[in-house]
Design an enzyme around this catalytic site. Structure first.
Site, PDB file in Angstrom:
ATOM      1  N   HIS A  72     -20.570   9.592   0.250  1.00  0.00           N
ATOM      2  CA  HIS A  72     -21.196  10.702  -0.466  1.00  0.00           C
ATOM      3  C   HIS A  72     -22.028  10.165  -1.622  1.00  0.00           C
ATOM      4  O   HIS A  72     -21.514   9.464  -2.488  1.00  0.00           O
ATOM      5  CB  HIS A  72     -20.119  11.662  -0.993  1.00  0.00           C
ATOM      6  N   TYR A 200     -17.444  21.754  -6.394  1.00  0.00           N
ATOM      7  CA  TYR A 200     -16.513  22.134  -7.468  1.00  0.00           C
ATOM      8  C   TYR A 200     -17.010  23.469  -8.013  1.00  0.00           C
ATOM      9  O   TYR A 200     -18.135  23.558  -8.499  1.00  0.00           O
ATOM     10  CB  TYR A 200     -16.537  21.090  -8.587  1.00  0.00           C
ATOM     11  N   PRO A 292      -6.306  16.522 -11.054  1.00  0.00           N
ATOM     12  CA  PRO A 292      -7.108  15.954  -9.966  1.00  0.00           C
ATOM     13  C   PRO A 292      -8.591  16.344  -9.992  1.00  0.00           C
ATOM     14  O   PRO A 292      -9.363  15.892  -9.163  1.00  0.00           O
ATOM     15  CB  PRO A 292      -6.417  16.471  -8.707  1.00  0.00           C
ATOM     16  N   LYS A 296      -9.496  11.116 -10.100  1.00  0.00           N
ATOM     17  CA  LYS A 296      -9.224   9.831 -10.748  1.00  0.00           C
ATOM     18  C   LYS A 296      -7.829   9.275 -10.523  1.00  0.00           C
ATOM     19  O   LYS A 296      -7.565   8.105 -10.826  1.00  0.00           O
ATOM     20  CB  LYS A 296      -9.454   9.984 -12.272  1.00  0.00           C
ATOM     21  N   TYR A 384     -17.751   9.678 -12.509  1.00  0.00           N
ATOM     22  CA  TYR A 384     -17.210  10.141 -11.226  1.00  0.00           C
ATOM     23  C   TYR A 384     -17.121   8.962 -10.231  1.00  0.00           C
ATOM     24  O   TYR A 384     -16.105   8.801  -9.552  1.00  0.00           O
ATOM     25  CB  TYR A 384     -18.082  11.256 -10.640  1.00  0.00           C
TER      26      TYR A 384
HETATM   27  P1  FAS Z   1       2.868   7.684  -5.798  1.00  0.00           P
HETATM   28  O1  FAS Z   1       3.607   8.790  -6.475  1.00  0.00           O
HETATM   29  O2  FAS Z   1       1.850   7.992  -4.772  1.00  0.00           O
HETATM   30  O3  FAS Z   1       3.918   6.677  -5.108  1.00  0.00           O
HETATM   31  C1  FAS Z   1       5.128   6.354  -5.744  1.00  0.00           C
HETATM   32  C2  FAS Z   1       6.123   5.949  -4.656  1.00  0.00           C
HETATM   33  O4  FAS Z   1       7.335   5.542  -5.302  1.00  0.00           O
HETATM   34  C3  FAS Z   1       6.488   7.123  -3.746  1.00  0.00           C
HETATM   35  O5  FAS Z   1       6.366   6.733  -2.398  1.00  0.00           O
HETATM   36  C4  FAS Z   1       7.930   7.449  -4.122  1.00  0.00           C
HETATM   37  O6  FAS Z   1       8.685   7.890  -3.012  1.00  0.00           O
HETATM   38  C5  FAS Z   1       8.438   6.120  -4.635  1.00  0.00           C
HETATM   39  N1  FAS Z   1       9.529   6.241  -5.607  1.00  0.00           N
HETATM   40  C6  FAS Z   1       9.665   7.162  -6.585  1.00  0.00           C
HETATM   41  N2  FAS Z   1      10.797   6.938  -7.277  1.00  0.00           N
HETATM   42  C7  FAS Z   1      11.394   5.834  -6.709  1.00  0.00           C
HETATM   43  C8  FAS Z   1      12.575   5.115  -6.973  1.00  0.00           C
HETATM   44  N3  FAS Z   1      13.388   5.478  -7.962  1.00  0.00           N
HETATM   45  N4  FAS Z   1      12.874   4.045  -6.189  1.00  0.00           N
HETATM   46  C9  FAS Z   1      12.032   3.671  -5.186  1.00  0.00           C
HETATM   47  N5  FAS Z   1      10.882   4.317  -4.879  1.00  0.00           N
HETATM   48  C10 FAS Z   1      10.574   5.391  -5.648  1.00  0.00           C
HETATM   49  N6  FAS Z   1      -5.237  12.096  -7.014  1.00  0.00           N
HETATM   50  C11 FAS Z   1      -6.546  12.260  -6.731  1.00  0.00           C
HETATM   51  O7  FAS Z   1      -7.347  11.375  -7.044  1.00  0.00           O
HETATM   52  N7  FAS Z   1      -6.978  13.410  -6.099  1.00  0.00           N
HETATM   53  C12 FAS Z   1      -6.104  14.393  -5.708  1.00  0.00           C
HETATM   54  O8  FAS Z   1      -6.498  15.400  -5.146  1.00  0.00           O
HETATM   55  C13 FAS Z   1      -4.739  14.245  -5.975  1.00  0.00           C
HETATM   56  N8  FAS Z   1      -3.830  15.204  -5.577  1.00  0.00           N
HETATM   57  C14 FAS Z   1      -2.495  15.027  -5.881  1.00  0.00           C
HETATM   58  C15 FAS Z   1      -1.531  15.987  -5.499  1.00  0.00           C
HETATM   59  C16 FAS Z   1      -0.163  15.819  -5.813  1.00  0.00           C
HETATM   60  C17 FAS Z   1       0.860  16.848  -5.403  1.00  0.00           C
HETATM   61  C18 FAS Z   1       0.244  14.672  -6.531  1.00  0.00           C
HETATM   62  C19 FAS Z   1       1.702  14.477  -6.919  1.00  0.00           C
HETATM   63  C20 FAS Z   1      -0.710  13.708  -6.900  1.00  0.00           C
HETATM   64  C21 FAS Z   1      -2.071  13.883  -6.580  1.00  0.00           C
HETATM   65  N9  FAS Z   1      -3.038  12.930  -6.917  1.00  0.00           N
HETATM   66  C22 FAS Z   1      -4.351  13.082  -6.648  1.00  0.00           C
HETATM   67  C23 FAS Z   1      -2.672  11.733  -7.598  1.00  0.00           C
HETATM   68  C24 FAS Z   1      -2.141  10.780  -6.555  1.00  0.00           C
HETATM   69  O9  FAS Z   1      -3.089  10.570  -5.567  1.00  0.00           O
HETATM   70  C25 FAS Z   1      -1.718   9.548  -7.288  1.00  0.00           C
HETATM   71  O10 FAS Z   1      -2.673   9.142  -8.243  1.00  0.00           O
HETATM   72  C26 FAS Z   1      -1.390   8.416  -6.367  1.00  0.00           C
HETATM   73  O11 FAS Z   1      -0.452   8.874  -5.436  1.00  0.00           O
HETATM   74  C27 FAS Z   1      -0.851   7.284  -7.239  1.00  0.00           C
HETATM   75  O12 FAS Z   1      -0.236   6.383  -6.406  1.00  0.00           O
HETATM   76  P2  FAS Z   1       1.106   5.643  -6.867  1.00  0.00           P
HETATM   77  O13 FAS Z   1       0.931   5.143  -8.259  1.00  0.00           O
HETATM   78  O14 FAS Z   1       1.414   4.692  -5.768  1.00  0.00           O
HETATM   79  O15 FAS Z   1       2.227   6.785  -6.987  1.00  0.00           O
HETATM   80  C1  PHB Z   2      -9.381  16.007  -2.188  1.00  0.00           C
HETATM   81  O1  PHB Z   2     -10.183  15.871  -1.233  1.00  0.00           O
HETATM   82  O2  PHB Z   2      -8.147  16.144  -2.030  1.00  0.00           O
HETATM   83  C2  PHB Z   2      -9.923  15.990  -3.594  1.00  0.00           C
HETATM   84  C3  PHB Z   2     -11.246  15.630  -3.801  1.00  0.00           C
HETATM   85  C4  PHB Z   2     -11.748  15.611  -5.096  1.00  0.00           C
HETATM   86  C5  PHB Z   2     -10.922  15.966  -6.148  1.00  0.00           C
HETATM   87  C6  PHB Z   2      -9.595  16.319  -5.936  1.00  0.00           C
HETATM   88  C7  PHB Z   2      -9.095  16.342  -4.644  1.00  0.00           C
HETATM   89  O3  PHB Z   2     -11.422  15.963  -7.417  1.00  0.00           O
END
Ligand code: FAS
Ligand code: PHB
Length: 389
Positions: A72, A200, A292, A296, A384
């Site tokens: 994109h 957005y 989100p 980032k 971005y």
């Molecule tokens: P993660 O949370 O992905 O991974 C952590 C891992 O550690 C998990 O697999 C968990 O099971 C494990 N863990 C936890 N506690 C533990 C323990 N005590 N022992 C062992 N393992 C353990 N970011 C975006 O950029 N765009 C989005 O749209 C977006 N949507 C999101 C929606 C939701 C619901 C959430 C929660 C996050 C969202 N994020 C989004 C942010 C997300 O993408 C995170 O930035 C990304 O998962 C970060 O990755 P990790 O740091 O690996 O953490």
């Molecule tokens: C998504 O595709 O899940 C998405 C994309 C951009 C955002 C947040 C979520 O800023």
């Protein structure tokens, strides 16, 4: 058991770090609380900054991404019936990649299997010991039996609800937090995306986002009340509300269909300082969270991984700890800029319960400035696509 680096958490942070360290001959063990399928069932981010794309290549896991991703060159912003594009490529010669976090995680798990690096799933009650000493170790329970791994370093990649951050004593740590008074209700549908780039949307009814995963899989969000439950929202109610928040010309093109995933995510800004305590290093959501809006979350996890990998490689190859000693400061400098971008875009695009008429005028002025001012668009584009590591 003994290894060089124990990585707590098998999400994208832990997996990317593990793969990059393996390629440099540094041994790791990943401890993941859940099963692999559970981790892969999470639907989260969709936008990769160029920095993360480069790291996927460095990790040797970019083949499927290169085949399946979208490139994109910009994104769109709408307000009521207005729609405009911010053209990253024209403004700063850069782009972003659309490729789901689930796919990133899958590619990294496959790569870890291929090199035979150790991942322990369903590791329960993980605890970090003596992180502030020279011989740290980690204990956990597997199939009811207590286990111990002695190591040189621990990478806390266990997300916001993990145990790593809480291992750092309260009198050492400072947490900064802002909780937003709304959430995002997101759905995944096997329908063609409504537009060729993301939209957005700021509307009087609240924020909406039109995103995608591929030409047959779309990802949509609407701002919702914190008290909402997924079961409060039928697919029909979701599609009706999404259409009301989009410009008419876009709403008319929207192809609806059954949701194959539906979830509500709360929005918060959060940073914990420092990101290091002795031989424990926090990485990704374990140390920081962003709303989100600015896409980032995953991408700041990637820059943490970059700095930590550099520091560990320098330590093991050159017995030079400068990269580790400067890790927290370097990572936080970039994180706070991503926090600000995510906070400012969230303020610009969402409706807040306590907004006054004046606040709404300021919000409209900010969007119109972004619509018509090239300097404002360039700042938006630089943030971005991702600031340099
Ligand atoms: P993660 O949370 O992905 O991974 C952590 C891992 O550690 C998990 O697999 C968990 O099971 C494990 N863990 C936890 N506690 C533990 C323990 N005590 N022992 C062992 N393992 C353990 N970011 C975006 O950029 N765009 C989005 O749209 C977006 N949507 C999101 C929606 C939701 C619901 C959430 C929660 C996050 C969202 N994020 C989004 C942010 C997300 O993408 C995170 O930035 C990304 O998962 C970060 O990755 P990790 O740091 O690996 O953490
Ligand atoms: C998504 O595709 O899940 C998405 C994309 C951009 C955002 C947040 C979520 O800023």
């Amino acid at each position: 058991m003994r290894t060089q680096v124990v990585i707590v958490g098998g999400g994208p942070s832990g997996l990317l770090l593990g793969q990059l360290l393996h390629l440099k001959g540094i041994e790791t063990v990943i401890l993941e609380r859940k099963t692999r399928d559970y981790v892969l069932a999470r639907i989260r981010a969709g936008i990769l900054e160029t920095g993360l794309v480069d790291m996927m290549r460095e990790a040797g896991v970019a083949e499927r991404m290169d085949k399946e991703c979208f490139i994109h060159n910009g994104t769109c912003i709408s307000y009521e019936n207005e729609l405009f594009a911010v053209d990253f490529h024209k403004l700063i010669g850069k782009n972003v990649v659309v490729y789901g976090q689930t796919e990133v995680t899958r590619d990294l798990y496959d790569a870890r299997d291929a090199v035979g690096a150790k991942t322990i799933f369903e590791a329960e009650d993980v605890q970090i010991h003596d992180a502030d000493r020279d011989a740290p170790y980690v204990t956990f329970t597997l199939d009811g039996a207590e286990q111990r791994i002695d190591c040189d370093f621990i990478a806390g990649c266990d997300g916001f609800h993990g145990i790593s951050r809480k291992t750092i004593p309260d009198n050492v740590r400072t947490d900064y937090e802002k909780v937003f008074p709304f959430g995002w209700l997101g759905i995944l549908s096997e329908t063609p995306p409504v537009h060729d780039e993301l939209i957005y949307a700021n509307s009087s009814r609240g924020f909406a986002l039109c995103s995608m995963r591929n030409e047959k899989l779309s990802r949509y969000y609407v701002q919702c009340e914190l008290s909402d439950k997924v079961e409060d929202w039928s697919d029909e109610a979701f599609w009706d509300e999404l259409k009301r928040r989009l410009p008419e010309a876009v709403a008319d093109k929207l192809v609806t269909g059954p949701s194959i995933e539906k979830s509500i995510a709360p929005l918060r800004s959060f940073v914990s300082e420092p990101m290091r305590w002795g031989r424990l290093f926090l990485c990704g959501d374990a140390a920081h969270i962003v709303p989100p809006t600015g896409a980032k979350g995953l991408n700041t996890a990637a820059s943490d991984v970059h700095y930590l990998k550099e520091g560990l490689v320098r330590y093991y190859k050159d017995k030079d700890s400068e990269g580790l000693d400067s890790y927290s400061e370097k990572a936080l400098a970039r994180i706070w800029k991503a926090e600000r971008f995510s906070w400012s875009t969230t303020n610009m695009l969402h409706r807040f319960p306590d907004q006054s008429a004046f606040d709404l005028k300021m919000q409209r002025a900010e969007i119109e400035s972004l619509h018509h001012n090239e300097t404002a668009q360039t700042w938006f584009a630089q943030n971005y696509v991702g600031l340099p590591y």
